[in-house]
Design a protein around this motif. Structure first.
Motif, PDB file in Angstrom:
ATOM      1  N   ALA A  39      37.912  29.315  57.112  1.00  0.00           N
ATOM      2  CA  ALA A  39      39.205  29.432  56.449  1.00  0.00           C
ATOM      3  C   ALA A  39      39.054  30.065  55.061  1.00  0.00           C
ATOM      4  O   ALA A  39      39.868  30.905  54.661  1.00  0.00           O
TER       5      ALA A  39
ATOM      6  N   GLN B   1      47.105  26.322  55.728  1.00  0.00           N
ATOM      7  CA  GLN B   1      47.697  26.959  56.913  1.00  0.00           C
ATOM      8  C   GLN B   1      46.620  27.334  57.922  1.00  0.00           C
ATOM      9  O   GLN B   1      46.770  27.116  59.123  1.00  0.00           O
ATOM     10  N   GLU B   2      45.529  27.905  57.443  1.00  0.00           N
ATOM     11  CA  GLU B   2      44.454  28.320  58.337  1.00  0.00           C
ATOM     12  C   GLU B   2      43.792  27.112  58.998  1.00  0.00           C
ATOM     13  O   GLU B   2      43.480  27.143  60.193  1.00  0.00           O
TER      14      GLU B   2
ATOM     15  N   ARG C 172      45.225  24.225  59.605  1.00  0.00           N
ATOM     16  CA  ARG C 172      46.166  23.718  60.616  1.00  0.00           C
ATOM     17  C   ARG C 172      46.128  24.598  61.856  1.00  0.00           C
ATOM     18  O   ARG C 172      46.155  24.106  62.975  1.00  0.00           O
ATOM     19  N   ARG C 173      46.033  25.906  61.659  1.00  0.00           N
ATOM     20  CA  ARG C 173      45.965  26.837  62.778  1.00  0.00           C
ATOM     21  C   ARG C 173      44.714  26.586  63.618  1.00  0.00           C
ATOM     22  O   ARG C 173      44.716  26.724  64.839  1.00  0.00           O
ATOM     23  N   CYS C 174      43.638  26.175  62.956  1.00  0.00           N
ATOM     24  CA  CYS C 174      42.377  25.890  63.652  1.00  0.00           C
ATOM     25  C   CYS C 174      42.361  24.506  64.283  1.00  0.00           C
ATOM     26  O   CYS C 174      41.370  24.119  64.884  1.00  0.00           O
ATOM     27  N   GLY C 175      43.446  23.759  64.107  1.00  0.00           N
ATOM     28  CA  GLY C 175      43.520  22.464  64.770  1.00  0.00           C
ATOM     29  C   GLY C 175      43.300  21.268  63.871  1.00  0.00           C
ATOM     30  O   GLY C 175      43.260  20.138  64.355  1.00  0.00           O
TER      31      GLY C 175
ATOM     32  N   HIS D 191      44.760  18.714  61.591  1.00  0.00           N
ATOM     33  CA  HIS D 191      46.139  18.285  61.326  1.00  0.00           C
ATOM     34  C   HIS D 191      46.226  17.220  60.258  1.00  0.00           C
ATOM     35  O   HIS D 191      47.104  16.386  60.289  1.00  0.00           O
TER      36      HIS D 191
END
Length: 194
Positions: free
Chosen positions: A129, A178-179, A181-184, A186
């Protein structure tokens, strides 16, 4: 504002003959005070221990030659981090021009347990990230959160205004969250006082 001890050491370096024991001793003390933070920043910027060590050596050479240009009303550490940034970027440009192949990752010394694997996976996600951030945002974030530089020192090291430095840090943390969260991942967004 420059630390009084740093200021005295810089004065000694500038007031004594080049190569004298006084200069050597004073510069060694400056190095000892700031090498840890500088190396942490360089590791993050270079992505390689070897390149970071090379960049640190280049930083010290450049700093010694440029001490007369230190603004003694500002933080010596911020000035040194700025020198380090330029040295690292020059080294990275040189390495890219040589089209050097990255070294393979070192094999694990021992089998990793579940917690160690999770930590490594998390660290890999964070590094990925960080690498995805634009360079100016990544550097601001690394200086603030990996090196522990103050907002003012980040601004001085990056050669920008305090407001710009804070904005870059805030944008970096937002994009980093954001990155992740995009990678999982949470969990809560990275906090702090960007």
């Amino acid at each position: 504002m420059i630390d009084p001890i740093d200021d005295d050491l810089v004065k000694t370096c500038l007031g004594a003959p080049v190569g004298s024991p006084a200069v050597t001793s004073a510069f060694r003390l400056l190095h000892e005070r700031h090498a840890g933070a500088t190396l942490r920043f360089l590791r993050a910027l270079c992505g390689s221990e070897t390149l970071a060590q090379d960049a640190l050596q280049e930083t010290l050479l450049r700093a010694l030659g440029a001490l007369a240009g230190v603004d003694r009303q500002r933080s010596f550490r911020a000035w040194l981090l700025g020198v380090a940034r330029h040295a690292a970027l020059d080294l990275l440009r040189f390495e890219q021009s040589r089209a050097a192949e990255p070294l393979p990752a070192a094999p694990l010394a021992a089998p990793a347990g579940p917690c160690q694997l999770e930590q490594r996976e998390l660290a890999a996600m964070v590094h990925h990230a960080l690498d995805a951030l634009p360079a100016d945002l990544r550097q601001a974030c690394e200086l603030r959160h990996l090196v522990g530089a103050s907002h003012q020192e980040v601004a001085q090291a990056l050669g920008c205004s305090l407001r710009t430095a804070k904005t870059r840090q805030r944008q970096a943390l937002t994009l980093l969250a954001q990155e992740l969260r995009r990678c999982g991942l949470h969990s809560q967004a990275p906090g702090g006082d960007a």
